[in-house]
Design an enzyme around this catalytic site. Structure first.
Site, mmCIF file in Angstrom:
data_model
loop_
_atom_site.group_PDB
_atom_site.id
_atom_site.type_symbol
_atom_site.label_atom_id
_atom_site.label_comp_id
_atom_site.label_asym_id
_atom_site.label_seq_id
_atom_site.Cartn_x
_atom_site.Cartn_y
_atom_site.Cartn_z
ATOM 1 N N GLU A 262 0.857 -1.189 0.000
ATOM 2 C CA GLU A 262 0.000 0.000 0.000
ATOM 3 C C GLU A 262 0.888 1.233 0.000
ATOM 4 O O GLU A 262 2.117 1.132 0.097
ATOM 5 C CB GLU A 262 -0.889 0.009 1.242
ATOM 6 N N GLN B 243 43.022 -3.604 -21.211
ATOM 7 C CA GLN B 243 43.116 -4.109 -19.841
ATOM 8 C C GLN B 243 42.009 -3.561 -18.932
ATOM 9 O O GLN B 243 41.526 -4.265 -18.039
ATOM 10 C CB GLN B 243 44.490 -3.791 -19.262
ATOM 11 N N GLY C 81 29.722 0.616 -24.288
ATOM 12 C CA GLY C 81 29.832 2.001 -24.718
ATOM 13 C C GLY C 81 28.470 2.554 -25.126
ATOM 14 O O GLY C 81 27.442 2.189 -24.556
ATOM 15 N N GLU D 10 9.714 -7.074 -2.612
ATOM 16 C CA GLU D 10 9.942 -8.114 -1.595
ATOM 17 C C GLU D 10 10.967 -7.664 -0.550
ATOM 18 O O GLU D 10 11.747 -8.463 -0.027
ATOM 19 C CB GLU D 10 10.323 -9.437 -2.249
ATOM 20 N N GLY D 11 10.903 -6.378 -0.244
ATOM 21 C CA GLY D 11 11.780 -5.799 0.771
ATOM 22 C C GLY D 11 12.960 -5.086 0.150
ATOM 23 O O GLY D 11 13.792 -5.703 -0.517
#
Length: 391
Positions: free
Chosen positions: A128, A282, A342, A366-367
């Protein structure tokens, strides 16, 4: 929690689920997003596979998987459009488990087989305006009137409400007192007089899943609609179903993160910049490494927490740990996936763009992540305080 499905049978179920998702659902993800609906033929196929009742006990027509098996399926569900899982998620999870864990034999006989077959879509009507992650703020009321109950209140963000046949409705029957929180749960058919389902919500992501507001205005249900015949079962039912659901959602997040990683690897291995394959840079490899660490950590955590839930060792703190870590992890992995792609990763129709939006909701329902931290920290401190007092 039952023993689950025989290992050999479950391996076949998992393999069939993975194959269907990879060969049928993934190629149609854009169709689902563009139509904002899961196609009927996919819904029919999922029902035939038993997906609407995979977590419902076999005695009630389901496949009867336990939570350790559930999370393996959930990681597959998370690998594609989350709208697919949403279609049958409440039947198996937060709505269906209320009936499995707290319903009377008569209530189970009336509803569970139809839920397991997909004939009935159930919807968990708890949230609610003033009561989301914490049901204690519930404002919806249920008042006795002779042998019936009359329900008044408004629920928000209710998954599957536009297509639901049954609402599992949480309502306050009295103020909280020494007897309990005064929260009950009722089984309300969607076509009951006084039930009004609002327009389908327009959301940031998860196109194809349906949520909406539901108004209960003087909705009259018989005493037999009170789940378990117990006015105080509602709070326990909500907390129990949500705890189990948190482990499931954590596994879904791991599946989504794995997909984001796989999409990142595919892009990095085939795209060039300045004549160099992107994956040879890298810093891109460092991002991929961070993704892999998150995914592997999340998968291991989900499996450990599910095992503890099945054994009964921990059904409160550990589920919150899994949901908090895995949903936050998935958000980071998806963000890295967009970065690796990108500008392409910001474009509609690209998988990682959809994943980025879809999984943002996992940290809310759900929390919320913040509620999980309170459950974890508060639970650990209560345990430490009891231990200190016992010395």
């Amino acid at each position: 929690m039952g023993p689950g499905v025989d290992a050999e049978d479950f391996a076949a179920i998992l393999a069939a689920t993975r194959d269907y998702i990879r060969t049928v659902v993934i190629p149609r993800e854009r169709e689902i997003a563009d139509a904002d609906a899961v196609p009927d033929d996919i819904r029919t196929a999922l029902a035939e596979m038993g997906m609407f009742g995979y977590a419902i006990p076999q005695e009630w027509g389901g496949l009867g998987v336990n939570l350790s098996q559930d999370v393996e399926l959930a990681m597959e569900f998370g690998y594609t459009s989350l709208a697919m899982r949403s279609l049958f998620g409440t039947n198996n999870g937060i709505a269906g488990q209320v009936l499995v864990g707290f319903g009377t034999d008569e209530q189970k006989a009336e509803w569970l087989e139809r839920i397991a077959s997909g004939e009935v879509i159930s919807s968990f009507a708890l949230t609610e305006d003033g009561a989301g992650s914490n049901p204690a703020g519930l404002a919806t009321r249920a008042v006795r009137d002779g042998g019936d109950w009359v329900i008044d209140g408004t629920k928000r963000f209710i998954t599957n409400a536009p297509v639901a046949d049954l609402f599992v409705v949480f309502a306050r029957t009295r103020p909280a007192d020494q007897r309990g929180p005064g929260i009950a749960v009722f089984l309300v058919p969607a076509d009951a007089p006084g039930v009004t389902v609002g327009p389908k919500d327009r959301k940031m992501g998860q196109e194809g899943s349906s949520t909406s507001e539901v108004v209960f205005s003087g909705v009259r249900v018989p005493a037999s609609a009170l789940v378990g015949g117990d006015e105080d079962a509602g709070y326990r039912a909500a907390m129990t179903s949500l705890a189990r659901g948190r482990v499931h959602i954590a596994a879904v997040a791991v599946g989504s993160a794995q997909r984001a990683l796989d999409e990142s690897l595919s892009h990095a291995a085939t795209t060039t910049q300045g004549g160099t394959v992107v994956g040879d840079f890298q810093l891109v490899q460092a991002m991929i490494a961070d993704q892999q660490v998150g995914v592997m950590s999340g998968r291991a955590l989900v499996r450990e927490v599910a095992a503890k839930y099945v054994s009964g060792e921990d059904r409160r703190i550990a589920p919150s740990v899994a949901k908090l870590y895995c949903t936050e992890m998935a958000g980071k992995v998806a963000d890295l996936a967009v970065q690796i792609h990108g500008g392409t990763g910001y474009m509609r129709g690209v998988a990682v763009e959809r994943i980025y939006r879809d999984i943002r909701l996992l940290r809310l329902y759900e929390g919320t992540s913040e509620i999980q931290k309170l459950i974890i920290g508060g639970g650990l401190m209560r345990g430490a305080t009891r231990e200190a007092g016992g010395r």
